[in-house]
Design a protein around this motif. Structure first.
Motif: not given
Length: 451
Positions: A379-393
């Motif tokens: 299980i992990g937390i996804l962090d979405y970066n609105s400037s880059a348009g990319i979400g990563t765990i």
């Protein structure tokens, strides 16, 4: 001009000569009482040349100002008036021109008042930029400044005091208003209206009149006020009389950006109401940024959602292994906790413009759905970066529970520290690292707090 020559002044009254036509000998100094300036003769020019620039006057009495017409003293455009002591306008009032500047040596000894002026007449009016420095105004109604329709005008004040003003007055539609190292002394009721960019106060004292009574506000922002940048009050003190309100920001005020009502390192005291209640002053709302203040609550950016008693599976695509998938289920929230965030289904979106660092804390309880397999579940937390348009765990949030038995509920705790900019969001994700067996997350919660 003759060089290396000293001229000594002698007082002599010359009758029958107009100052504007007087020539005299080169080097002679004479006084023009019509415009109240000293001049020097070059031996050629009628009326001579001004010694002290004509755009500047020392004011020690009312007579040093332009003559009043129907009770109005009209100050000149682009002219500086230096007030040297207390000047009583004796019932008259001032109307300032474009970039009229009013200065004093100190707000302790440079003062403008008008004995006998009506309580519904402003002591000082203008439609233009009006620099003020080191001066005190004393009147029942001190200022009426309205730049509506006059283009980009600004007010930059330093060392300005309002003393014994039942109504400080009205400031409307100035591009910017900045007031530094100033004070309201036994004074209140300054209203901002129209459309203004920034209203800023720094190192100011606001003390209302404890003997006046009534229900006034010291600073008032009515529903018709539009703020295109911010209201910012820093390192200032409010002493609020009974029945009064320190700052009122009515419902209906328009802010164009979140966290635009800023109070930092301010002190609020006195028996009155410190901050009026509205959607704009709610510490859990989107408009407030209150930090380091005393006597009022401060804002703390936080976001939260949770899920209880979920029975919906989180399915993985057939044949997929070790693939991150958003946890399925209906989440809910307590709205008051989500200061600066919007909570939706398994998502917290950061809404405001001030970048912050957050501590994320999550708890997830789950069970697997295949009695024949004992998978490893991560299980992990996804962090979405609105400037880059990319979400990563977030790597440090990821937690693995190994060899999970069917029918057994497991609980994982996740933490991480990360930065958020406006529009960024976080979600909770899960993956089966062994096969494609579905998982049911029956309970989960996520809390973000600024650090």
């Amino acid at each position: 001009m003759i060089t290396n020559t000293v001229y000594r002044l002698f007082v002599e009254k010359l009758g029958g000569t107009s100052p504007s036509q007087f020539v005299g000998d080169e080097g002679e100094v004479f006084y023009d009482p019509n415009i109240k300036v000293l001049k020097i003769s070059d031996g050629v020019t009628p009326g001579g040349n001004v010694i002290v620039p004509q755009e500047f006057s020392f004011i020690s009495t009312k007579s040093d100002l332009p003559n009043p017409v129907d009770g109005i003293i009209t100050l000149e455009d682009n002219y500086t008036y230096f007030v040297t002591n207390t000047v009583d306008l004796e019932g008259d009032r001032l109307v300032a021109g474009q970039n009229t500047t009013i200065l004093g040596g100190s707000s302790e000894n440079s003062r403008i008042k008008s004995t006998g002026i009506a309580s519904d007449v402003a002591l000082l009016s203008s439609n233009y930029s009006l620099p003020l420095r080191n001066i005190t105004f004393e009147a029942p109604y001190a200022i009426n400044l309205d730049a509506t329709g006059y283009g980009a005008q600004a007010l930059d004040w330093f060392g300005v005091n309002f003393t014994d003003c039942a109504k400080v007055g009205i400031i409307s539609s100035y591009n910017n208003f900045i007031m530094l190292d100033s004070a309201f002394l036994n004074s209140q009721d300054l209203t901002f209206d129209g459309t203004t960019g920034t209203v800023g106060f720094n190192q100011c004292l606001f003390t209302g009149d404890f003997g006046l009574g009534g229900t006034k506000s010291i600073l008032n922002f009515p529903s018709t006020f539009i703020c295109t940048r911010r209201i910012r009050i820093t390192v200032s003190s409010f002493v609020v009389p009974p029945g009064y309100t320190g700052i009122t920001v009515d419902d209906g005020v328009a802010f164009t950006s979140p966290e635009s009502f800023i109070l930092q390192t301010c002190n609020f005291s006195g028996p009155g109401t410190k901050i009026g209640v509205s959607t704009h002053t709610d510490i859990d709302g989107k408009d407030t940024f209150f930090e380091g203040n005393r006597g009022i609550q401060n804002t703390y950016a936080s976001g939260q959602f949770y899920m209880r008693d979920n029975v919906t599976n989180t399915d993985f695509d057939p044949g997929s292994v070790d693939v991150w998938t958003k946890i399925v289920g209906v989440t809910t929230t307590l709205g008051s906790i989500n200061s600066k965030f919007t909570a939706s289904q398994n998502r917290l979106t950061y809404d405001v413009a001030i970048d912050r660092r957050f501590l994320s804390q999550a708890t997830v309880s789950f069970t697997t759905e295949d009695p024949n397999v004992e998978p490893d579940i991560e299980i992990g937390i996804l962090d979405y970066n609105s400037s880059a348009g990319i979400g990563t765990i977030l790597p440090t949030s990821a937690t693995v529970v190994r060899s999970c038995n069917f029918g057994t509920y497991y609980t994982a705790h996740l933490t991480d520290i990360h930065d958020h900019n406006q529009g960024d969001y976080v979600e909770l994700y899960i993956r089966n690292k062994t096969d494609d067996t579905a998982v049911t997350v029956n309970e989960m919660s996520l809390l973000l707090t600024s650090i």
